[in-house]
Motif scaffolding. Structure first.
Motif, PDB file in Angstrom:
ATOM      1  N   ILE A 150       3.448   0.752  15.851  1.00  0.00           N
ATOM      2  CA  ILE A 150       2.763   1.351  16.750  1.00  0.00           C
ATOM      3  C   ILE A 150       1.886   2.728  16.250  1.00  0.00           C
ATOM      4  O   ILE A 150       1.054   3.269  16.823  1.00  0.00           O
ATOM      5  CB  ILE A 150       3.382   1.591  18.197  1.00  0.00           C
ATOM      6  N   THR A 151       2.271   3.158  15.186  1.00  0.00           N
ATOM      7  CA  THR A 151       1.675   4.450  14.812  1.00  0.00           C
ATOM      8  C   THR A 151       0.779   3.864  13.485  1.00  0.00           C
ATOM      9  O   THR A 151       1.123   3.041  12.662  1.00  0.00           O
ATOM     10  CB  THR A 151       2.739   5.366  14.114  1.00  0.00           C
ATOM     11  N   ASN A 152      -0.106   5.019  13.305  1.00  0.00           N
ATOM     12  CA  ASN A 152      -1.086   4.615  11.966  1.00  0.00           C
ATOM     13  C   ASN A 152      -0.359   5.460  10.828  1.00  0.00           C
ATOM     14  O   ASN A 152       0.222   6.811  11.035  1.00  0.00           O
ATOM     15  CB  ASN A 152      -2.377   5.252  12.221  1.00  0.00           C
ATOM     16  N   LEU A 153      -0.044   4.738   9.896  1.00  0.00           N
ATOM     17  CA  LEU A 153       0.361   5.585   8.635  1.00  0.00           C
ATOM     18  C   LEU A 153      -0.552   5.713   7.616  1.00  0.00           C
ATOM     19  O   LEU A 153      -1.707   4.973   7.576  1.00  0.00           O
ATOM     20  CB  LEU A 153       1.329   4.580   8.078  1.00  0.00           C
ATOM     21  N   THR A 154      -0.553   6.527   6.726  1.00  0.00           N
ATOM     22  CA  THR A 154      -1.465   6.796   5.504  1.00  0.00           C
ATOM     23  C   THR A 154      -0.938   6.717   4.274  1.00  0.00           C
ATOM     24  O   THR A 154       0.198   7.134   3.888  1.00  0.00           O
ATOM     25  CB  THR A 154      -2.137   8.090   5.734  1.00  0.00           C
ATOM     26  N   SER A 155      -1.662   6.093   3.313  1.00  0.00           N
ATOM     27  CA  SER A 155      -1.128   6.125   1.994  1.00  0.00           C
ATOM     28  C   SER A 155      -2.499   6.451   1.142  1.00  0.00           C
ATOM     29  O   SER A 155      -3.451   6.074   1.222  1.00  0.00           O
ATOM     30  CB  SER A 155      -0.807   4.786   1.690  1.00  0.00           C
ATOM     31  N   ASN A 156      -2.162   6.999   0.002  1.00  0.00           N
ATOM     32  CA  ASN A 156      -3.326   7.342  -0.948  1.00  0.00           C
ATOM     33  C   ASN A 156      -3.176   6.414  -2.364  1.00  0.00           C
ATOM     34  O   ASN A 156      -2.532   6.582  -3.292  1.00  0.00           O
ATOM     35  CB  ASN A 156      -3.185   8.667  -1.623  1.00  0.00           C
ATOM     36  N   VAL A 157      -3.990   5.266  -2.109  1.00  0.00           N
ATOM     37  CA  VAL A 157      -4.027   4.497  -3.350  1.00  0.00           C
ATOM     38  C   VAL A 157      -5.506   4.207  -3.696  1.00  0.00           C
ATOM     39  O   VAL A 157      -6.415   4.200  -3.073  1.00  0.00           O
ATOM     40  CB  VAL A 157      -3.305   2.982  -3.210  1.00  0.00           C
ATOM     41  N   ARG A 158      -5.706   3.957  -4.981  1.00  0.00           N
ATOM     42  CA  ARG A 158      -6.849   3.534  -5.584  1.00  0.00           C
ATOM     43  C   ARG A 158      -7.022   1.958  -5.676  1.00  0.00           C
ATOM     44  O   ARG A 158      -6.018   1.416  -5.921  1.00  0.00           O
ATOM     45  CB  ARG A 158      -7.237   4.085  -6.986  1.00  0.00           C
ATOM     46  N   VAL A 159      -8.022   1.357  -5.024  1.00  0.00           N
ATOM     47  CA  VAL A 159      -7.959   0.070  -4.866  1.00  0.00           C
ATOM     48  C   VAL A 159      -8.933  -0.650  -6.113  1.00  0.00           C
ATOM     49  O   VAL A 159     -10.018  -0.098  -6.325  1.00  0.00           O
ATOM     50  CB  VAL A 159      -8.476  -0.659  -3.660  1.00  0.00           C
ATOM     51  N   VAL A 191       0.790  -1.143   0.042  1.00  0.00           N
ATOM     52  CA  VAL A 191      -0.107  -0.015  -0.096  1.00  0.00           C
ATOM     53  C   VAL A 191       0.707   1.245  -0.017  1.00  0.00           C
ATOM     54  O   VAL A 191       0.541   2.250  -0.457  1.00  0.00           O
ATOM     55  CB  VAL A 191      -1.088   0.042   1.227  1.00  0.00           C
ATOM     56  N   GLU A 192       2.073   1.212   0.594  1.00  0.00           N
ATOM     57  CA  GLU A 192       2.849   2.249   0.523  1.00  0.00           C
ATOM     58  C   GLU A 192       3.621   2.281  -0.808  1.00  0.00           C
ATOM     59  O   GLU A 192       3.843   3.495  -1.095  1.00  0.00           O
ATOM     60  CB  GLU A 192       3.994   1.825   1.562  1.00  0.00           C
ATOM     61  N   ILE A 193       3.960   1.310  -1.325  1.00  0.00           N
ATOM     62  CA  ILE A 193       4.697   1.308  -2.540  1.00  0.00           C
ATOM     63  C   ILE A 193       3.797   1.961  -3.560  1.00  0.00           C
ATOM     64  O   ILE A 193       4.331   2.463  -4.461  1.00  0.00           O
ATOM     65  CB  ILE A 193       5.295  -0.080  -2.837  1.00  0.00           C
ATOM     66  N   ALA A 194       2.650   1.484  -3.540  1.00  0.00           N
ATOM     67  CA  ALA A 194       1.811   2.122  -4.406  1.00  0.00           C
ATOM     68  C   ALA A 194       1.000   3.521  -4.402  1.00  0.00           C
ATOM     69  O   ALA A 194       0.224   3.926  -5.093  1.00  0.00           O
ATOM     70  CB  ALA A 194       0.233   0.974  -4.418  1.00  0.00           C
ATOM     71  N   HIS A 195       1.599   4.029  -3.505  1.00  0.00           N
ATOM     72  CA  HIS A 195       1.362   5.404  -2.885  1.00  0.00           C
ATOM     73  C   HIS A 195       1.022   6.469  -4.188  1.00  0.00           C
ATOM     74  O   HIS A 195       2.004   6.424  -5.120  1.00  0.00           O
ATOM     75  CB  HIS A 195       2.168   6.248  -1.878  1.00  0.00           C
ATOM     76  N   GLY A 196      -0.135   7.075  -4.382  1.00  0.00           N
ATOM     77  CA  GLY A 196      -0.152   7.702  -5.739  1.00  0.00           C
ATOM     78  C   GLY A 196      -0.733   6.943  -6.814  1.00  0.00           C
ATOM     79  O   GLY A 196      -1.361   7.577  -7.687  1.00  0.00           O
ATOM     80  N   GLY A 197      -0.614   5.498  -6.724  1.00  0.00           N
ATOM     81  CA  GLY A 197      -1.111   4.949  -7.625  1.00  0.00           C
ATOM     82  C   GLY A 197      -2.327   4.138  -7.538  1.00  0.00           C
ATOM     83  O   GLY A 197      -3.193   4.270  -6.825  1.00  0.00           O
ATOM     84  N   THR A 198      -2.071   2.784  -8.271  1.00  0.00           N
ATOM     85  CA  THR A 198      -3.311   1.796  -7.896  1.00  0.00           C
ATOM     86  C   THR A 198      -2.857   0.456  -7.312  1.00  0.00           C
ATOM     87  O   THR A 198      -1.908   0.038  -7.785  1.00  0.00           O
ATOM     88  CB  THR A 198      -3.975   1.492  -9.418  1.00  0.00           C
ATOM     89  N   LEU A 199      -3.704  -0.012  -6.524  1.00  0.00           N
ATOM     90  CA  LEU A 199      -3.343  -1.247  -5.991  1.00  0.00           C
ATOM     91  C   LEU A 199      -4.391  -2.290  -6.490  1.00  0.00           C
ATOM     92  O   LEU A 199      -5.563  -2.243  -6.153  1.00  0.00           O
ATOM     93  CB  LEU A 199      -3.379  -1.175  -4.508  1.00  0.00           C
ATOM     94  N   PHE A 200      -3.743  -3.279  -7.039  1.00  0.00           N
ATOM     95  CA  PHE A 200      -4.661  -4.493  -7.541  1.00  0.00           C
ATOM     96  C   PHE A 200      -4.863  -5.536  -6.770  1.00  0.00           C
ATOM     97  O   PHE A 200      -3.777  -6.274  -6.373  1.00  0.00           O
ATOM     98  CB  PHE A 200      -4.334  -4.885  -9.133  1.00  0.00           C
ATOM     99  N   LEU A 201      -5.922  -5.937  -6.105  1.00  0.00           N
ATOM    100  CA  LEU A 201      -6.087  -6.982  -5.287  1.00  0.00           C
ATOM    101  C   LEU A 201      -6.923  -8.089  -6.043  1.00  0.00           C
ATOM    102  O   LEU A 201      -8.019  -7.996  -6.001  1.00  0.00           O
ATOM    103  CB  LEU A 201      -6.951  -6.750  -3.974  1.00  0.00           C
TER     104      LEU A 201
END
Ligand SMILES: Nc1ncnc2c1ncn2[C@@H]1O[C@H](COP(=O)(O)OP(=O)(O)OP(=O)(O)O)[C@@H](O)[C@H]1O
Ligand SMILES: [Mg+2]
Length: 455
Positions: free
Chosen positions: A271-280, A232-242
């Protein structure tokens, strides 16, 4: 190989040209000489040289102009500048314009030879890289072939959804082109220059899927020697195909749901929440509404995912696409330039066939036929289509799956049948999947689902 290279020497000093030519010929190069820039340009238009040794100060057309021409006309051709000590400054300018290097006159031949060899190697690299880039381009050019109304409708929906940023669910039987469609959507979206990342939810055990998806911190579990970024981090800004999202375990579904809701996730052990912007974009060959009814798939996750649902029809429901796809595969899979053709009988048998494995199956059938067909025309026997099962065999099979007139459930039959197919093939999963007309991934999923054991 480098020694056969074609070199053009361009210098208004005829004696120097003559001498250089002799020396280079002796080294095994093929050499032409010209005494002015204008002749150099003519020569380059006529012959594909690998390297140009170029003097800067000439009578008519200057070295720099020849260099400009070369970089425009034949950019992979290398240029080495021959220059007087006093002109070093212009030589450096030439390097900025794309010349490979310069050598000062009077030249030291060994030094010149070394520079030539390096320049030629550089050229080879450039040519190879361009070739690879071409191949990659071709590979990732996502062309969806098919003129049927059924498919065109899906494509037009895909075009519209590509522009939006909504999550998408792609449904369809195995081999219908779900992954291809997902890539197509990515390429037609505003995220096209960012990564398209694929993960198959059926291919790995739970914990690995989680660490693939969301990453893990160092020491989170025994094998976690280093921190690892999730997809999800690597796909940041892009598309994640599940892929095969229906196989995602009930334990992981809430984590994915949370990510879909607000882009938040946590690495395993983090222990921290991360965020990432991907379209699934998810794909499934199951009916997820049914799975939700059976409590195998969370309804809230399904509703997050299927904001847009694209359903790719099976090939048997869009028979007009069969021959078009066949020509496409005949062309792209042909090992030689002249593609083979289908005989009219072969066309007929393809049109009458049901394609349980859909387009992937057609692709394999054609690949195989191209290898086995001896003539320009592919005949029905080359296609090696599974023949219709004779009636008495059906009866025999039915008898096997109805014991003392007790009818087995479809799942039980499927389990028995897959186990048998695996046995027949000595557990060669690839071959078994092929014979069953399903993808190896689907087979793997079913083995897991029914807990089929070897032996
Ligand atoms: N309309 C099409 N035009 C050209 N090639 C296609 C088309 N549809 C599918 N293919 C090709 O068929 C093969 C299978 O497609 P893909 O992997 O996308 O199917 P899938 O639905 O994801 O299958 P699975 O459910 O088994 O994962 C690929 O090689 C793909 O390029
Ligand atoms: Mg797939």
């Amino acid at each position: 190989m480098l020694k056969n290279s074609k070199i053009l020497v361009c210098d208004d000093d005829e004696t120097l040209c003559y001498l250089l030519k002799e020396q280079l010929l002796e080294e095994g190069y093929s050499v032409d000489t010209v005494y002015d820039g204008s002749f150099a340009i003519d020569a380059i238009k006529r012959k594909n040289f690998d390297l140009l040794l170029l003097d800067l100060n000439m009578h008519d057309v200057q070295g720099e102009d020849v260099l400009k021409f070369v970089k425009d006309y034949n950019p992979s051709m290398q240029v080495v500048i021959l220059t007087a000590q006093s002109e070093v400054r212009s030589a450096i300018e030439c390097i900025k314009m794309g010349a490979y290097d310069f050598i000062t006159k009077p030249y030291n031949f060994d030094e010149l030879l070394l520079t030539i060899d390096r320049a030629l190697e550089h050229k080879e690299l450039i040519v190879k890289t361009n070739l690879l880039a071409d191949q990659v381009d071709k590979k990732i050019s996502t062309r969806i072939i098919g003129n049927s109304r059924e498919l065109q409708r899906v494509i037009s929906l895909a075009n519209k959804s590509a522009m939006s940023d909504s999550n998408i669910l792609i449904e369809g039987e195995t081999g219908t082109g779900k992954e291809l469609m997902a890539e197509y959507i990515h390429k037609h979206s505003s995220r096209k220059d960012m990564p398209f990342v694929v993960i198959n939810c059926a291919s790995l055990p739970d914990q690995l899927i989680e660490s693939e998806l969301f990453g893990h911190e160092k020491g989170a579990f025994t094998d976690a020697k280093n921190t690892k970024q999730g997809l999800v981090e690597i796909a940041h800004g892009g598309t994640l195909f599940l892929d095969e999202i229906g196989e995602l375990s009930l334990a992981l579904q809430p984590k994915l749901l949370r990510f879909l809701e607000n882009g938040e996730y946590r690495r395993i052990g983090g222990i921290t929440n991360l965020t990432s912007n991907v379209r699934v974009v998810g794909a499934t060959n199951r009916n997820l509404l049914e799975e939700a009814d059976n409590k195998n798939f969370r309804r809230d996750l399904l509703f997050r995912l299927n904001v847009i649902t694209l359903t790719i029809p099976p090939l048997r429901d869009r028979k007009e696409d069969i021959l078009l796809l066949t020509s496409h595969f005949l062309e792209t899979k042909s090992p030689i330039r002249a593609p083979k053709h289908l005989s009219p009988e072969a066309e007929k048998s393809l049109l009458n066939y049901d394609f349980p494995g859909n387009i992937r199956e057609l692709e394999h059938i054609i690949e195989r036929a191209l290898i086995f067909a001896e003539n320009e025309f592919i005949e029905p026997v080359d296609l090696n289509l599974p023949t219709e099962v004779p009636k008495n065999m059906v009866r025999k099979a039915m008898a096997e799956y109805t014991e003392d007139n007790v009818v087995l459930s479809m799942d039980e039959i499927e389990k028995k049948y897959i186990a048998k197919a695996l046995r027949i093939n000595d557990w060669d999963r690839k071959e078994t999947a092929k014979q069953l007309g399903i993808s190896p991934k689907t087979l793997y999923t079913k083995i897991k689902k029914y807990a089929i054991k070897q032996g």
